[in-house]
Design a protein around this motif. Structure first.
Motif, PDB file in Angstrom:
ATOM      1  N   ARG A  30       1.219  -1.219   0.209  1.00  0.00           N
ATOM      2  CA  ARG A  30      -0.240  -0.131  -0.101  1.00  0.00           C
ATOM      3  C   ARG A  30       0.622   1.246   0.046  1.00  0.00           C
ATOM      4  NH1 ARG A  30      -5.649  -0.179   0.866  1.00  0.00           N
ATOM      5  NH2 ARG A  30      -6.508  -3.002   1.150  1.00  0.00           N
TER       6      ARG A  30
ATOM      7  N   PRO B  24      -5.623   4.992  -5.956  1.00  0.00           N
ATOM      8  CA  PRO B  24      -6.892   4.156  -5.765  1.00  0.00           C
ATOM      9  C   PRO B  24      -7.563   3.522  -6.947  1.00  0.00           C
ATOM     10  CG  PRO B  24      -7.084   6.008  -4.253  1.00  0.00           C
ATOM     11  CD  PRO B  24      -6.010   5.978  -5.480  1.00  0.00           C
TER      12      PRO B  24
ATOM     13  N   ASP C 180      -4.144   4.104   0.278  1.00  0.00           N
ATOM     14  CA  ASP C 180      -5.084   3.605  -0.488  1.00  0.00           C
ATOM     15  C   ASP C 180      -4.545   3.939  -1.880  1.00  0.00           C
ATOM     16  OD1 ASP C 180      -5.296   5.917  -0.968  1.00  0.00           O
ATOM     17  OD2 ASP C 180      -7.261   6.950  -0.727  1.00  0.00           O
TER      18      ASP C 180
END
Length: 254
Positions: A140, A171, A146
């Motif tokens: 991540r 994202p 995100d």
């Protein structure tokens, strides 16, 4: 250990965000370079031993690029799946000429044609080429955690900067950054390449500006290695996808 299911889900989301299977119908992408600057082009002779073409036509599915008015007005260059040629000469393999001290030379038009030919054809074949790459790591990114960074190893047959590369996704799956080592320049040429100024053309988001910073580990440094600007591109789709698919040559050798 990479979560293979998570990596596949990320990849399919990225492909959908970048236009999905419309990419398979592309006949060519046409770009007009606006400006090229940065330490690497300057060191290698931009504006002295080579210059910009007036336009570039890409066929990303077969890794082919045509440079027009290159290296001079009325002339042309061809990058064809790793082979390069100027004018009517037969395309020939060129990567091997960058071994050893060859990495340090100032580029002539054929050298720049190879570098920018493989770079542009591969950039515009991503994220689809990630389907053929081996996932090595997935993590991540971003303050909110995100986004994602996927590190992969590409097949040895692919003409690109380096076998191992890391691609950063927003994202929604849009590619925002791309880390690699420019092997033909040298092991020190570690870049953090930011995909910027996206414009949507025929349902395909295409970056019009590509800024590469020198990189220390994962950290981009305040040194611009390369900055390329393009006018909004045009996209031409094949009218018969079966004909286009049948015309594709075998996978390119490196």
């Amino acid at each position: 250990m990479v979560d293979a299911a998570h990596a596949r889900e990320l990849l399919e989301r990225a492909i959908a965000r970048h236009g999905g299977e419309r990419w398979s119908r592309i006949e060519r992408l046409t770009f007009r370079p606006r400006a090229l600057s940065g330490l690497l082009p300057w060191l290698k002779g931009n504006g002295r031993t080579f210059g910009l073409p007036s336009r570039i036509e890409l066929e990303p599915q077969i890794a082919r690029a045509r440079f027009f008015d290159y290296p001079r007005a009325g002339e042309h260059g061809l990058f064809d799946a790793g082979r390069v040629a100027l004018g009517e000469a037969a395309p020939a393999e060129h990567r091997g000429t960058f071994r050893g001290w060859g990495k340090w030379r100032r580029w002539q038009p054929l050298d720049a044609l190879y570098f920018f030919g493989y770079a542009l054809t591969h950039y515009h074949a991503m994220p689809w080429t990630l389907r053929d790459a081996k996932p090595l790591a997935l993590r991540r990114t971003g303050r909110a955690g995100d986004g994602f960074a996927l590190t992969v190893r590409f097949p040895a047959t692919l003409h690109t900067h380096s076998p191992v590369q890391t691609v950063y996704f927003a994202p929604d799956g849009l590619i925002v950054r791309h880390d690699y080592v420019a092997d033909i320049v040298g092991g020190w040429a570690r870049g953090a390449h930011f995909w910027r100024d996206y414009v949507t053309v025929e349902g395909l988001p295409i970056a019009r500006r590509r800024t590469v910073y020198a990189r220390l580990g994962r950290r981009p440094l305040p040194l611009v290695a390369l900055d390329a600007h393009f006018d909004p591109p045009t996209v031409t789709f094949a009218s018969d996808t079966a004909t286009l698919a049948a015309s594709r040559p075998p996978a390119p050798g490196r």
